[in-house]
Design a protein around this motif. Structure first.
Motif, PDB file in Angstrom:
ATOM      1  N   LYS A 165      32.058  45.398  31.171  1.00 38.58           N
ATOM      2  CA  LYS A 165      32.784  44.516  30.252  1.00 38.58           C
ATOM      3  C   LYS A 165      34.204  44.239  30.755  1.00 38.58           C
ATOM      4  O   LYS A 165      34.708  43.119  30.649  1.00 38.58           O
ATOM      5  N   LEU A 166      34.847  45.289  31.282  1.00 39.40           N
ATOM      6  CA  LEU A 166      36.204  45.109  31.813  1.00 39.40           C
ATOM      7  C   LEU A 166      36.204  44.191  33.027  1.00 39.40           C
ATOM      8  O   LEU A 166      37.123  43.388  33.208  1.00 39.40           O
ATOM      9  N   MET A 167      35.188  44.311  33.855  1.00 38.98           N
ATOM     10  CA  MET A 167      35.084  43.411  35.007  1.00 38.98           C
ATOM     11  C   MET A 167      34.954  41.959  34.550  1.00 38.98           C
ATOM     12  O   MET A 167      35.584  41.066  35.124  1.00 38.98           O
ATOM     13  N   TYR A 227      35.730  38.909  37.021  1.00 41.30           N
ATOM     14  CA  TYR A 227      35.046  39.195  38.270  1.00 41.30           C
ATOM     15  C   TYR A 227      33.868  38.235  38.428  1.00 41.30           C
ATOM     16  O   TYR A 227      33.185  37.902  37.459  1.00 41.30           O
ATOM     17  N   SER A 228      33.635  37.816  39.649  1.00 40.23           N
ATOM     18  CA  SER A 228      32.438  37.049  39.984  1.00 40.23           C
ATOM     19  C   SER A 228      31.450  38.009  40.636  1.00 40.23           C
ATOM     20  O   SER A 228      31.731  38.564  41.703  1.00 40.23           O
ATOM     21  N   ILE A 229      30.310  38.219  40.003  1.00 41.05           N
ATOM     22  CA  ILE A 229      29.332  39.206  40.466  1.00 41.05           C
ATOM     23  C   ILE A 229      27.965  38.534  40.574  1.00 41.05           C
ATOM     24  O   ILE A 229      27.497  37.906  39.625  1.00 41.05           O
ATOM     25  N   LYS A 252      42.935  42.104  39.365  1.00 46.49           N
ATOM     26  CA  LYS A 252      42.713  40.692  39.052  1.00 46.49           C
ATOM     27  C   LYS A 252      41.290  40.344  39.464  1.00 46.49           C
ATOM     28  O   LYS A 252      40.531  41.201  39.914  1.00 46.49           O
ATOM     29  N   SER A 253      40.912  39.106  39.321  1.00 45.52           N
ATOM     30  CA  SER A 253      39.533  38.700  39.589  1.00 45.52           C
ATOM     31  C   SER A 253      39.093  39.085  41.000  1.00 45.52           C
ATOM     32  O   SER A 253      39.858  38.969  41.959  1.00 45.52           O
ATOM     33  N   GLN A 254      37.875  39.558  41.107  1.00 44.09           N
ATOM     34  CA  GLN A 254      37.268  39.949  42.371  1.00 44.09           C
ATOM     35  C   GLN A 254      35.931  39.234  42.526  1.00 44.09           C
ATOM     36  O   GLN A 254      35.308  38.841  41.540  1.00 44.09           O
ATOM     37  N   ASN A 255      35.488  39.099  43.758  1.00 38.18           N
ATOM     38  CA  ASN A 255      34.174  38.518  44.045  1.00 38.18           C
ATOM     39  C   ASN A 255      33.290  39.565  44.707  1.00 38.18           C
ATOM     40  O   ASN A 255      33.665  40.120  45.744  1.00 38.18           O
ATOM     41  N   TYR A 256      32.140  39.833  44.098  1.00 39.95           N
ATOM     42  CA  TYR A 256      31.216  40.823  44.648  1.00 39.95           C
ATOM     43  C   TYR A 256      29.801  40.254  44.733  1.00 39.95           C
ATOM     44  O   TYR A 256      29.340  39.558  43.816  1.00 39.95           O
TER      45      TYR A 256
END
Length: 293
Positions: A94-96, A101-103, A46-50
């Motif tokens: 693209k998948l992120m 995802y927040s990058i 699921k969504s991640q923050n990096y």
């Protein structure tokens, strides 16, 4: 003759039904996989923050020490994939984005792989279990010559790439066997070896004037307001054709050239891959130049 045709039709129907059933079964198993590799971990996340995401080939995987970024307070993961090309790096990003995802920063190792826009079959195959579950993956593979076979023939992709996504891998997922791909926040340290190949010849290597997948990564970062940091990473002293990096700089002036940041052979496991010690020296330089607060 009629009976033969009926029998043949039944055999074909049963074969197709078995292929559909096996395709569904294998795909279901891969949809549960979260601890064996970087691709399925991203797909099933699921969504991640990096703060920092690192992309590239083994020259990213072995050269950026994620923990050193973390020690600076930067949440980081090294998604470099040994054997991978920019085709796979672009699709992974693209998948992120698809997973929301927040990058903040993407560091892309962009040097030797700028010379081609091909897929690395062994790595690209790892995306194929999900081709019916992601428009992103489907669209990325649509330009492939064998796309129709991969997409429309049930179970074909699992047979063709049995060594990567076949029975053995499926069995290991079911058994929940882990790999070391996710250890060390994705970074894979190398040791010094007596028989490491300390010579390399890249005289005939030339960067493409327009690498489709490099441009995709750059444009995604621009669109999503992600700080894009493209770098060339070090090689050992005994390389013929080091002017390749000058060619890259001429074609892609925004790429930062660090091929001479670490040069002594003692810091290399092989000519194109630094040891853990060399990687730490290199990572410290990257942190100083781009994240020195």
């Amino acid at each position: 003759m009629k009976q033969f045709l009926i029998y043949t039709a039944k055999v074909l129907l049963i074969t197709v039904l078995i292929a559909v059933l096996m395709d569904g079964l294998y795909t279901y198993v891969f949809l549960q996989s979260k601890n064996r590799g970087k691709i399925e971990t991203v797909f099933n996340s699921k969504s991640q923050n990096y703060d920092v995401v690192i992309l590239g080939s083994s020259r990213a995987n072995n050269h950026f020490v994620s923990k050193m970024f973390e020690d600076k307070g930067l949440k980081t993961f090294n998604y470099g994939m040994s054997g991978g090309h920019l085709f796979e790096a672009s699709l992974l990003l693209k998948l992120m984005i698809e997973r929301k995802y927040s990058i903040k920063n993407v560091i892309l190792e962009a040097d030797l792989n700028l010379s081609n826009d091909h897929q690395a079959e062994g790595i690209a195959a790892l995306f194929l279990p999900y081709i019916h579950n992601s428009q992103t993956i489907k669209q990325h593979f649509q330009s492939n010559e064998n796309f129709n076979e991969l997409y429309y023939i049930p179970f074909y992709r699992y047979i063709k790439y049995d060594g990567k996504i076949g029975f053995r891998e499926t069995y290991k997922i079911v058994k929940r066997e882990k790999t070391n791909a996710l250890d060390n926040l994705g970074y894979y340290p190398l040791a010094k070896h007596k028989n490491g190949n300390m010579k390399n010849n890249i005289v005939n290597l030339n960067p493409l004037k327009h690498n489709k997948y490099y441009e995709e990564i750059k444009n995604i970062c621009k669109e999503k307001k992600i700080n894009f940091i493209a770098v060339m990473t070090p090689m050992c002293e005994n390389v013929a054709g080091m002017n390749y990096f000058e060619k890259v700089k001429k074609a892609y002036p925004e790429i930062h050239n660090y091929e001479n940041a670490v040069v002594e052979n003692k810091y290399f496991s092989s000519c194109g891959h630094m040891t853990d010690t060399g990687a730490r020296l290199f990572t410290a330089t990257i942190l100083k130049d781009f994240f020195n607060k």
